[in-house]
Design an enzyme around this catalytic site. Structure first.
Site, short mmCIF file in Angstrom:
data_model
loop_
_atom_site.label_atom_id
_atom_site.label_comp_id
_atom_site.label_asym_id
_atom_site.label_seq_id
_atom_site.Cartn_x
_atom_site.Cartn_y
_atom_site.Cartn_z
N ASP A 1 31.10 44.82 46.68
CA ASP A 1 31.35 46.14 46.11
C ASP A 1 32.15 47.01 47.08
OD1 ASP A 1 30.00 45.62 43.71
OD2 ASP A 1 28.07 46.05 44.65
N HIS B 1 36.31 41.94 43.84
CA HIS B 1 35.19 42.81 43.48
C HIS B 1 34.02 42.02 42.88
CE1 HIS B 1 33.26 46.52 43.05
NE2 HIS B 1 34.17 47.22 42.39
#
Length: 375
Positions: free
Chosen positions: A351, A347
């Protein structure tokens, strides 16, 4: 000039390995593909194979030393060549070390090649290997050959620290070293199943999805690459790794530049790598340089799971089994063949929305059977 043989990254999450035995001494001739050392890593005990013909000049790592992947382990050169102090490995501070005197395998002919696990089982069960011809390439004796001789099930006791402890260590390092997030979705493979059945060669679901990923990833650069310290290296080509389960661990062979391979080529290369993995004959180039990994548990009846990233890569895709699901079709219901795919990604690099778009593009590619040309 002397050639450096480096420690390969055989398995997912492997970061280092321990030399447990040198099989060559300075001056010994070396054949391309010959076993020159035994190495224990986080998930598997492996043979280190020479990647060229020549003469063993010196070991750079002593028995018992634990070193990071891609560390120079030894030097191979031409007959009569001496160790050159200007060699990159020597210049970086790696000093030649006298390899431990090779220990002869118990009751094994000098010509026979034996995997570390097979040799260990032979010692434990007092099995004479001198007259045994193995089932591996060139008569190589593998673990299965010894188990067949034992013939009876038996309890096994082993140290968690020695086997699973290091595996747990690497898995925790992967989880703690990145912000891992997993997204899952169903992809419809009904039409692809028909296309697969008509192919003039054998291709598994892993081959078909691997082929799809190698095409789709070109439009989703953030997920194809590695994290090196605080820098991201987005790869221009897809070096597709795939997990192969062994009796005593897990390895991840790599198909380099998978996006340039036809479906047939990819399937044949994957089959060859699986065979080499199971016979213990993978070479450094077979496991190095992966930029994206597939983990397939569909053949074991698993619908969905959360794969863990193979460091230093950015993402990994888990494949579940193909199963029939009822879906609305106009005013009625139709049964469709579907597969759950699960993308775990770092992450910090990307995203959720770009990851969802990648899975959407993958689903759309798979839904068009014309994308899978057999040539």
């Amino acid at each position: 000039m002397a050639h450096e043989v480096r420690l390969p990254q055989w398995s997912m999450g492997m970061q280092d390995g321990q030399i447990t035995r040198w099989l060559k001494a300075p001056g010994d001739p070396v054949a391309d593909g010959e076993v020159i050392a035994e190495v224990e890593s986080s998930k598997v005990a492996s043979d280190l194979l020479a990647d060229r013909e020549g003469v063993f000049l010196c070991a750079l790592v002593a028995v018992g030393d634990v070193v990071p992947v891609r560390t120079p382990l030894c030097l191979i050169g031409a007959p009569g060549e001496r160790v050159d102090a200007s060699s990159p490995a020597i210049a970086q501070g790696a000093a030649p070390v006298p390899p431990a005197t090779p220990r002869p395998a118990p009751s094994t002919s000098s010509a026979a090649q034996v995997t570390p696990r097979a040799r260990k089982l032979a010692v434990e069960n007092n099995i004479n290997l001198a007259q045994l011809r193995g089932s591996g390439p060139g008569g190589r004796i593998v673990e299965h050959d010894i188990e067949a001789l034992i013939g009876q099930p038996r309890d096994e006791t082993y140290s968690l620290t020695q086997r699973r402890g290091r595996i747990a260590e690497r898995l925790l390092a992967s989880l703690h070293g990145s912000a891992q997030l997993t997204l899952s979705r169903e992809i419809d493979v009904t039409d692809l199943a028909v296309r697969r059945a008509a192919l003039p060669f054998r291709a598994g679901w892993g081959d078909l999805i691997g082929y799809s990923v190698s095409r789709v990833l070109a439009r989703h650069a953030p997920f194809n690459g590695t994290v090196e310290g605080d820098r991201v290296r987005a790869s221009a080509i897809v070096n597709l790794g795939f997990a192969v389960a062994l009796t005593d661990g897990l390895v991840t062979p790599v198909i380099h530049d998978a996006g340039s391979k036809s479906l047939r080529e990819l399937a044949e290369m994957a089959a060859a790598l699986v065979m080499r993995a199971r016979s213990g004959t993978l070479r450094a180039r077979d496991v190095d340089g992966g930029t994206f990994t597939l983990s397939n548990l569909g053949g074991h009846g698993i619908d969905a799971f959360t794969p863990i990233i193979n460091p230093p890569q950015i993402a990994i895709l888990g494949l579940g089994r193909v199963r029939e699901l009822a879906q609305r079709d106009g005013t009625g219901i139709a049964w469709r063949q579907c597969m759950t795919v699960s993308l775990t990604f770092d992450h910090r690099v990307a995203d959720g929305v770009p990851a969802a778009v990648f899975l959407q593009d993958l689903a759309q590619f798979v839904a068009r059977p014309g994308n899978f040309e057999p040539a």
